[in-house]
Design an enzyme around this catalytic site. Structure first.
Site, PDB file in Angstrom:
ATOM      1  N   PRO A 343      38.187  13.845 -18.663  1.00  0.00           N
ATOM      2  CA  PRO A 343      39.173  13.237 -17.778  1.00  0.00           C
ATOM      3  C   PRO A 343      40.469  12.793 -18.468  1.00  0.00           C
ATOM      4  CG  PRO A 343      37.596  11.586 -18.408  1.00  0.00           C
ATOM      5  CD  PRO A 343      37.178  12.860 -19.101  1.00  0.00           C
ATOM      6  N   LEU A 344      40.562  12.995 -19.784  1.00  0.00           N
ATOM      7  CA  LEU A 344      41.698  12.449 -20.510  1.00  0.00           C
ATOM      8  C   LEU A 344      42.976  13.232 -20.225  1.00  0.00           C
ATOM      9  CD1 LEU A 344      40.140  11.697 -24.011  1.00  0.00           C
ATOM     10  CD2 LEU A 344      40.076  10.332 -21.914  1.00  0.00           C
ATOM     11  N   CYS A 345      44.075  12.539 -20.265  1.00  0.00           N
ATOM     12  CA  CYS A 345      45.372  13.144 -19.957  1.00  0.00           C
ATOM     13  C   CYS A 345      45.937  13.838 -21.189  1.00  0.00           C
ATOM     14  CB  CYS A 345      46.333  12.080 -19.431  1.00  0.00           C
ATOM     15  SG  CYS A 345      47.833  12.757 -18.703  1.00  0.00           S
ATOM     16  N   THR A 346      45.199  14.839 -21.661  1.00  0.00           N
ATOM     17  CA  THR A 346      45.620  15.653 -22.800  1.00  0.00           C
ATOM     18  C   THR A 346      44.881  16.975 -22.737  1.00  0.00           C
ATOM     19  OG1 THR A 346      45.532  15.914 -25.210  1.00  0.00           O
ATOM     20  CG2 THR A 346      43.916  14.441 -24.210  1.00  0.00           C
ATOM     21  N   LEU A 384      43.202   6.524 -24.734  1.00  0.00           N
ATOM     22  CA  LEU A 384      43.610   6.590 -23.335  1.00  0.00           C
ATOM     23  C   LEU A 384      42.880   5.596 -22.428  1.00  0.00           C
ATOM     24  CD1 LEU A 384      44.296  10.404 -22.908  1.00  0.00           C
ATOM     25  CD2 LEU A 384      45.949   8.542 -22.926  1.00  0.00           C
TER      26      LEU A 384
END
Length: 417
Positions: A343-346, A384
């Site tokens: 789910p991380l924004c990367t 994050l």
């Protein structure tokens, strides 16, 4: 079904209240692994548990009750060992670099055994011991000339922060002996990690024992008696894949013959250390599917767990690249090949670019087996700011015992007075 992984623990119904993501640890498996390892080693050998694998308090208490000793390499691990009930005098404090303040505190708390990797480290330990007017024991870690075959991660035979090169010690043994407050009472030889066959284990121990026997003679000439050989471990276990602990059939007689043939009489005491073998197969990560979509002709599955919950250190080559087994059979559906993301924004948050998984839908629950070692505690937990997974401790030998649920704090402060 995912629940089948937990069926032996008899807690399927009671785990319904536990929100995912969650690491589930089974104390019964820890006990079995410890008993299996003990039975595969000579009876007089000590077993140290490497807290770096997993310092969860319940696992530590179980291993302490079974007779394992603690091997730590940081102030936080030292605190965890003491809180689990070990005495400071039982601790082996290792690591290639130690701050003066950390050594000072460890000695004040009663730690008396350290592994050292260089002349500088010996001098540092001597200064701390002198300041406290105590006598300390140390194990000199040796970086042998050649690496052992079959190892998952080389710990010796290469340029390394770990240990003093064998050639250096043989050329200048007097520099490693004769300190007033620190007695070199043993040798620490750790060849490599995650060895998967008894033959590979025996080969690395043979090399270490022969090196140790040579050094026993050298140091005897300088007034140092080697009383203990810490031969490390390297006992392998599956990581994020289906499977069981590796069998150790034949290891005990092979080691007994090796020690009898190669070590001087009287022989030093023997110790081994391990983390993943004792707890790796005891842990399962249970996580939910957040999204499933098509992107540029490929299926993409987004889970609520990513590199923040499992495998962040794979990028540092500490653990193998993941491509984990995702276990689950939701509603008897088929299989699919998909990119597995967290789910991380990367875009770096990938477990696999292409993996075969159950055909899933948002809300389904999947499990990653065999992540009790280097799972949660080797991940990018603060990256994050997503919530921590719960940690659930069960006991497959006691189905009536309620699951113990806790959650790791984002920041733990250890070792500060």
């Amino acid at each position: 079904m995912v629940e089948a992984l937990l069926e032996r623990s008899g807690v399927r119904d009671r785990l319904g209240a536990v929100r995912t993501p969650a690491y589930v640890y089974d104390l019964a498996v820890v006990r079995e692994n410890h008993a299996h390892l003990r039975s595969a080693l000579p009876g007089s050998a000590e077993v140290y548990y490497s807290l770096k694998a997993n310092p969860h308090p319940a696992l530590l208490s179980e291993l302490r009750a079974g007779g394992a000793l603690p091997e730590v390499c940081s102030p936080g691990e030292l605190d965890a060992a003491l809180q689990a009930g070990w005495s400071a005098g039982q601790v082996l404090y290792t690591g290639p670099g130690k701050r003066d303040a950390d050594l000072d505190r460890a000695v004040r708390l009663g730690v008396r055994e350290f592994s050292v990797d260089s002349v500088v480290a010996l001098d540092q330990l001597e200064a701390v011991a002198a300041a406290h007017d105590v006598r300390l024991g140390c194990l000199l870690r040796i970086n042998d000339d050649q690496p052992a075959a079959g190892q998952g991660l080389a710990m010796t035979g290469v340029a390394s922060q770990f240990g003093a090169d064998l050639a250096w010690v043989l050329a200048e043994p007097e520099r490693f002996a004769g300190r007033e407050h620190v007695r070199m009472r043993g040798l620490h030889l750790y060849m490599g990690t995650n060895l998967l066959t008894v033959d590979d284990l025996v080969a690395q121990f043979r090399q270490s024992v022969r090196t140790a026997a040579r050094l026993c003679e050298v140091f005897a000439a300088h007034g140092e008696t080697i009383e203990l050989l810490d031969l490390g471990g390297g006992f392998g276990a599956p990581f994020a894949k289906r499977g069981d602990r590796i069998p150790l059939d034949g290891l005990k007689p092979a080691l007994e013959a090796l020690f009898r043939e190669e070590l001087p009489d009287p022989a030093p005491a023997i110790a081994f250390e391990t983390g993943r073998y004792l707890v790796g197969t005891a842990g399962t990560l249970v996580t939910s599917v957040l999204d499933v979509k098509r992107s540029h002709g490929r299926d993409v599955v987004v889970l609520e767990s990513g590199i923040n919950h499992l495998g962040g250190m794979a990028g540092l080559r500490r653990v193998p690249p993941l491509v984990p087994d995702l276990v689950g059979e939701p509603d008897g559906r088929g299989r699919m090949t998909a990119m597995i993301a967290g789910p991380l924004c990367t875009p770096l948050d990938l477990w696999a670019r292409s993996a075969e998984v159950p055909e899933v839908r948002p809300g389904d629950v999947l499990a990653v087996p065999n992540v009790g070692a280097y799972g949660l505690y080797a991940s990018l937990l603060a990256f994050l700011g997503h919530p921590m997974p719960a940690e659930v401790v069960v006991d497959g030998d006691d189905p009536q015992r309620p699951p113990q649920v806790s959650r790791l704090e984002l920041i733990r402060t250890h070792g500060e007075d």
